[in-house]
Design an enzyme around this catalytic site. Structure first.
Site, PDB file in Angstrom:
ATOM      1  N   ARG A 119      24.885  18.246  62.337  1.00  0.00           N
ATOM      2  CA  ARG A 119      26.002  18.290  61.379  1.00  0.00           C
ATOM      3  C   ARG A 119      27.322  18.428  62.133  1.00  0.00           C
ATOM      4  O   ARG A 119      28.042  19.403  61.989  1.00  0.00           O
ATOM      5  CB  ARG A 119      25.757  19.402  60.381  1.00  0.00           C
ATOM      6  CG  ARG A 119      24.636  19.005  59.441  1.00  0.00           C
ATOM      7  CD  ARG A 119      24.300  20.103  58.495  1.00  0.00           C
ATOM      8  NE  ARG A 119      24.529  19.680  57.131  1.00  0.00           N
ATOM      9  CZ  ARG A 119      24.254  20.433  56.080  1.00  0.00           C
ATOM     10  NH1 ARG A 119      23.765  21.626  56.237  1.00  0.00           N
ATOM     11  NH2 ARG A 119      24.485  19.977  54.864  1.00  0.00           N
ATOM     12  N   GLN A 124      29.063  12.981  60.142  1.00  0.00           N
ATOM     13  CA  GLN A 124      29.207  13.355  58.731  1.00  0.00           C
ATOM     14  C   GLN A 124      28.754  12.252  57.782  1.00  0.00           C
ATOM     15  O   GLN A 124      28.182  12.510  56.739  1.00  0.00           O
ATOM     16  CB  GLN A 124      30.655  13.723  58.431  1.00  0.00           C
ATOM     17  CG  GLN A 124      30.910  15.198  58.596  1.00  0.00           C
ATOM     18  CD  GLN A 124      32.326  15.610  58.271  1.00  0.00           C
ATOM     19  OE1 GLN A 124      33.125  14.797  57.829  1.00  0.00           O
ATOM     20  NE2 GLN A 124      32.626  16.858  58.500  1.00  0.00           N
ATOM     21  N   ASP A 127      25.046  12.432  57.094  1.00  0.00           N
ATOM     22  CA  ASP A 127      24.532  13.743  56.705  1.00  0.00           C
ATOM     23  C   ASP A 127      23.875  13.663  55.323  1.00  0.00           C
ATOM     24  O   ASP A 127      24.514  13.881  54.289  1.00  0.00           O
ATOM     25  CB  ASP A 127      25.700  14.741  56.732  1.00  0.00           C
ATOM     26  CG  ASP A 127      25.263  16.163  56.426  1.00  0.00           C
ATOM     27  OD1 ASP A 127      24.099  16.357  56.041  1.00  0.00           O
ATOM     28  OD2 ASP A 127      26.096  17.069  56.559  1.00  0.00           O
ATOM     29  N   SER A 130      23.784  16.838  53.081  1.00  0.00           N
ATOM     30  CA  SER A 130      24.982  17.064  52.276  1.00  0.00           C
ATOM     31  C   SER A 130      25.047  16.107  51.089  1.00  0.00           C
ATOM     32  O   SER A 130      25.403  16.512  49.981  1.00  0.00           O
ATOM     33  CB  SER A 130      26.246  16.878  53.128  1.00  0.00           C
ATOM     34  OG  SER A 130      26.389  17.957  54.005  1.00  0.00           O
ATOM     35  N   TYR A 224      25.739  28.550  59.438  1.00  0.00           N
ATOM     36  CA  TYR A 224      24.775  28.837  58.369  1.00  0.00           C
ATOM     37  C   TYR A 224      24.667  30.334  58.143  1.00  0.00           C
ATOM     38  O   TYR A 224      25.127  31.139  58.952  1.00  0.00           O
ATOM     39  CB  TYR A 224      23.389  28.292  58.753  1.00  0.00           C
ATOM     40  CG  TYR A 224      23.286  26.809  58.679  1.00  0.00           C
ATOM     41  CD1 TYR A 224      23.145  26.152  57.461  1.00  0.00           C
ATOM     42  CD2 TYR A 224      23.309  26.052  59.839  1.00  0.00           C
ATOM     43  CE1 TYR A 224      23.040  24.785  57.397  1.00  0.00           C
ATOM     44  CE2 TYR A 224      23.209  24.671  59.789  1.00  0.00           C
ATOM     45  CZ  TYR A 224      23.073  24.048  58.563  1.00  0.00           C
ATOM     46  OH  TYR A 224      22.968  22.692  58.499  1.00  0.00           O
TER      47      TYR A 224
HETATM   48  P1  NAD Z   1      22.324  25.823  52.829  1.00  0.00           P
HETATM   49  O1  NAD Z   1      21.754  24.840  51.866  1.00  0.00           O
HETATM   50  O2  NAD Z   1      21.583  26.161  54.062  1.00  0.00           O
HETATM   51  O3  NAD Z   1      22.568  27.205  52.028  1.00  0.00           O
HETATM   52  C1  NAD Z   1      23.292  27.243  50.823  1.00  0.00           C
HETATM   53  C2  NAD Z   1      24.189  28.453  50.806  1.00  0.00           C
HETATM   54  O4  NAD Z   1      23.411  29.633  50.566  1.00  0.00           O
HETATM   55  C3  NAD Z   1      24.969  28.695  52.093  1.00  0.00           C
HETATM   56  O5  NAD Z   1      26.351  28.641  51.836  1.00  0.00           O
HETATM   57  C4  NAD Z   1      24.518  30.101  52.509  1.00  0.00           C
HETATM   58  O6  NAD Z   1      25.546  30.839  53.139  1.00  0.00           O
HETATM   59  C5  NAD Z   1      24.111  30.691  51.186  1.00  0.00           C
HETATM   60  N1  NAD Z   1      23.261  31.884  51.274  1.00  0.00           N
HETATM   61  C6  NAD Z   1      22.240  32.139  52.123  1.00  0.00           C
HETATM   62  N2  NAD Z   1      21.733  33.358  51.884  1.00  0.00           N
HETATM   63  C7  NAD Z   1      22.441  33.871  50.840  1.00  0.00           C
HETATM   64  C8  NAD Z   1      22.384  35.111  50.155  1.00  0.00           C
HETATM   65  N3  NAD Z   1      21.518  36.057  50.473  1.00  0.00           N
HETATM   66  N4  NAD Z   1      23.252  35.326  49.135  1.00  0.00           N
HETATM   67  C9  NAD Z   1      24.166  34.390  48.808  1.00  0.00           C
HETATM   68  N5  NAD Z   1      24.268  33.191  49.433  1.00  0.00           N
HETATM   69  C10 NAD Z   1      23.414  32.953  50.447  1.00  0.00           C
HETATM   70  O7  NAD Z   1      23.811  25.485  53.188  1.00  0.00           O
HETATM   71  P2  NAD Z   1      24.553  24.068  53.289  1.00  0.00           P
HETATM   72  O8  NAD Z   1      24.986  23.658  51.950  1.00  0.00           O
HETATM   73  O9  NAD Z   1      23.692  23.158  54.050  1.00  0.00           O
HETATM   74  O10 NAD Z   1      25.840  24.485  54.113  1.00  0.00           O
HETATM   75  C11 NAD Z   1      25.802  25.520  55.075  1.00  0.00           C
HETATM   76  C12 NAD Z   1      27.035  25.488  55.932  1.00  0.00           C
HETATM   77  O11 NAD Z   1      27.110  24.286  56.665  1.00  0.00           O
HETATM   78  C13 NAD Z   1      28.332  25.599  55.171  1.00  0.00           C
HETATM   79  O12 NAD Z   1      29.188  26.390  55.941  1.00  0.00           O
HETATM   80  C14 NAD Z   1      28.841  24.198  55.136  1.00  0.00           C
HETATM   81  O13 NAD Z   1      30.237  24.138  54.999  1.00  0.00           O
HETATM   82  C15 NAD Z   1      28.382  23.714  56.485  1.00  0.00           C
HETATM   83  N6  NAD Z   1      28.280  22.258  56.535  1.00  0.00           N
HETATM   84  C16 NAD Z   1      28.847  21.600  57.581  1.00  0.00           C
HETATM   85  C17 NAD Z   1      28.771  20.219  57.640  1.00  0.00           C
HETATM   86  C18 NAD Z   1      29.383  19.447  58.757  1.00  0.00           C
HETATM   87  O14 NAD Z   1      30.068  20.009  59.567  1.00  0.00           O
HETATM   88  N7  NAD Z   1      29.133  18.166  58.816  1.00  0.00           N
HETATM   89  C19 NAD Z   1      28.111  19.531  56.649  1.00  0.00           C
HETATM   90  C20 NAD Z   1      27.520  20.242  55.611  1.00  0.00           C
HETATM   91  C21 NAD Z   1      27.610  21.619  55.576  1.00  0.00           C
END
Ligand code: NAD
Length: 405
Positions: A119, A124, A127, A130, A224
């Site tokens: 990621r 992007q 991805d 996402s 994460y």
């Molecule tokens: P994910 O599907 O792994 O998790 C979903 C959300 O659940 C996350 O925001 C996590 O912090 C939250 N979570 C975990 N435990 C929890 C708890 N106990 N209580 C409440 N919330 C909890 O996450 P995702 O959607 O794949 O995204 C994770 C991170 O990656 C984010 O910071 C996102 O911005 C980032 N991201 C970056 C890129 C990139 O750079 N290309 C792309 C997608 C996501």
């Protein structure tokens, strides 16, 4: 090269890995596209649309394929039809598919996992986690609005004022933020909570109020979340309980990579919700954020209807397929050099996504899980050339001859 698009065989799967609009992107790169008849049917893409776009319709596309694109990994029958050295591109959840990983290795298939595409900014557009989370998050908000027997928005009418629905979203990653933004657009009052420090600002940026539980944040690697210990989990539940009791709709989307979904909401917390309230648990199929939620079903807990997500992107197969196909085509474009799909393991995107190649498991954690830990280089004592030391925990501290140098 010949790229095959297969009809998905996983029960309930409605998506397809390539949509007609994107066929020309691959043919322009010099590839031939062969589509299994009916591959796009459940996503609303008829065979004729693929043919009009320049794809061939091929009854048995696997034996002659150089590259196979799918949403899910091929089933064992399909895999055995592949030629040695063929490339597969699909979601491939390695931690729960170790037998499949071993089979891909033994068949000398080069398997790329869309989950493992790093990621980083350059990737992007590839991805797929996402793109599919975006679909799921939107869908969750729509399901909540559909199940709730009241308005989401405020309505001021001559007959009186109807108060907006109160929505709470737990987990504000890609899916959660999309659920928040959608619920906001529908006019609900939205509050959300996430354990990551950066999440509060992200929640506010899509128009919701960030819930501050006065608990320590839980940052893991790569942006994460980290898993909660029991004490942290208990304090979070206690602090969240009043917010959930007051919510008309609760949407949960929390996940920790490589782990079962964290249990955030107990049955007791749901039982405290008012009559007519709704719970939507996107994480239901990975263990559930809500105790008692069942994937693919609506169950009643207390006064609430609790909806459990099960392959949620498949509930919007057209857009989910279009976005996923764009991710796949972008990855294939990155890998195409002079009309050939080439595995350039010096490219971190390709290397990160590659699970098996040329009879080897390249993905470290899968290799260790399938083949055991890598052999370590023996530590040699100066007094005994070529002789390995016993493991540190077997050293006798009283015996100076066994001391590690
Ligand atoms: P994910 O599907 O792994 O998790 C979903 C959300 O659940 C996350 O925001 C996590 O912090 C939250 N979570 C975990 N435990 C929890 C708890 N106990 N209580 C409440 N919330 C909890 O996450 P995702 O959607 O794949 O995204 C994770 C991170 O990656 C984010 O910071 C996102 O911005 C980032 N991201 C970056 C890129 C990139 O750079 N290309 C792309 C997608 C996501």
């Amino acid at each position: 090269m010949r790229i095959a698009v297969v009809r998905e065989t996983r029960p309930g799967e409605t998506r397809v890995a390539l949509v007609p609009d994107l066929v020309t992107k691959l043919t322009a790169l010099g590839h031939e596209v062969g589509v299994e008849p009916g591959a796009g049917e459940r996503a609303g893409f008829a065979d004729e649309l693929y043919a009009e776009a320049g794809a061939g319709l091929v009854d048995q596309p696997l034996p002659g394929a150089d590259v196979v694109v799918g949403v899910n990994p091929l089933d064992p029958d399909g895999l055995r039809q592949l030629r040695e050295g063929a490339i597969t591109v699909s979601f491939l959840p390695v931690s729960t598919s170790l037998d499949l990983v071993a089979e891909l290795r033994d068949l000398r298939v080069t398997a790329l996992s869309m989950e493992l595409v790093p990621r980083i900014s350059r990737a992007q557009s590839m991805d797929a986690l996402s793109s599919q989370a975006l679909v799921s998050g939107y869908r969750c908000a729509i399901v909540a609005a559909g199940l709730l027997r009241r308005f989401f928005p405020l309505n001021m009418t001559a007959a009186g004022t109807v108060q907006p629905a109160q929505v709470v979203v737990l987990g504000a990653g890609v899916a959660g933020l999309q659920a928040i933004a959608t619920a906001k657009r529908l006019g609900a009052v939205v509050q959300a909570y996430d354990v990551r420090a950066a999440a509060a600002e992200e929640i506010r940026s899509v128009g919701a109020k960030a819930i501050d539980l006065q608990l320590e944040t839980l940052e893991g690697t790569g942006g994460y979340a980290r898993e909660m210990d029991e004490d942290r989990a208990a304090r979070q539940k206690e602090a969240l309980a009043p917010y959930i009791a007051r919510a008309d709709a609760l949407i949960t989307t929390a996940a920790v990579p490589g782990r079962r979904a964290p249990l955030l909401v107990t049955r007791e917390m749901v039982e405290a919700m008012a009559p007519g309230s709704v719970v939507v648990d996107l994480a239901s199929e990975t263990g559930g954020n809500v105790e008692g939620s069942v994937p693919g079903k609506v169950v009643r807990i207390g006064h609430a209807q609790v909806w459990g997500g099960d392959n949620v992107p498949s509930q919007m197969p057209g857009p989910a397929s279009s976005l996923y196909a764009q991710n796949v085509v972008n990855l294939l474009a990155l890998m195409t050099h002079e009309g050939e799909v080439v595995l350039d393991l010096d490219d971190e995107v390709v290397a990160g996504a590659c699970v098996t190649h040329a009879g080897e498991i390249l993905h470290g954690a899968s290799r260790e899980a399938v083949e055991g830990p890598a052999e370590t280089t023996p530590v040699v004592t100066p007094g005994a050339p070529g002789e390995a030391l016993p493991p540190e925990d077997q050293l006798d501290p009283a015996d100076p001859s066994e001391e590690q140098q």
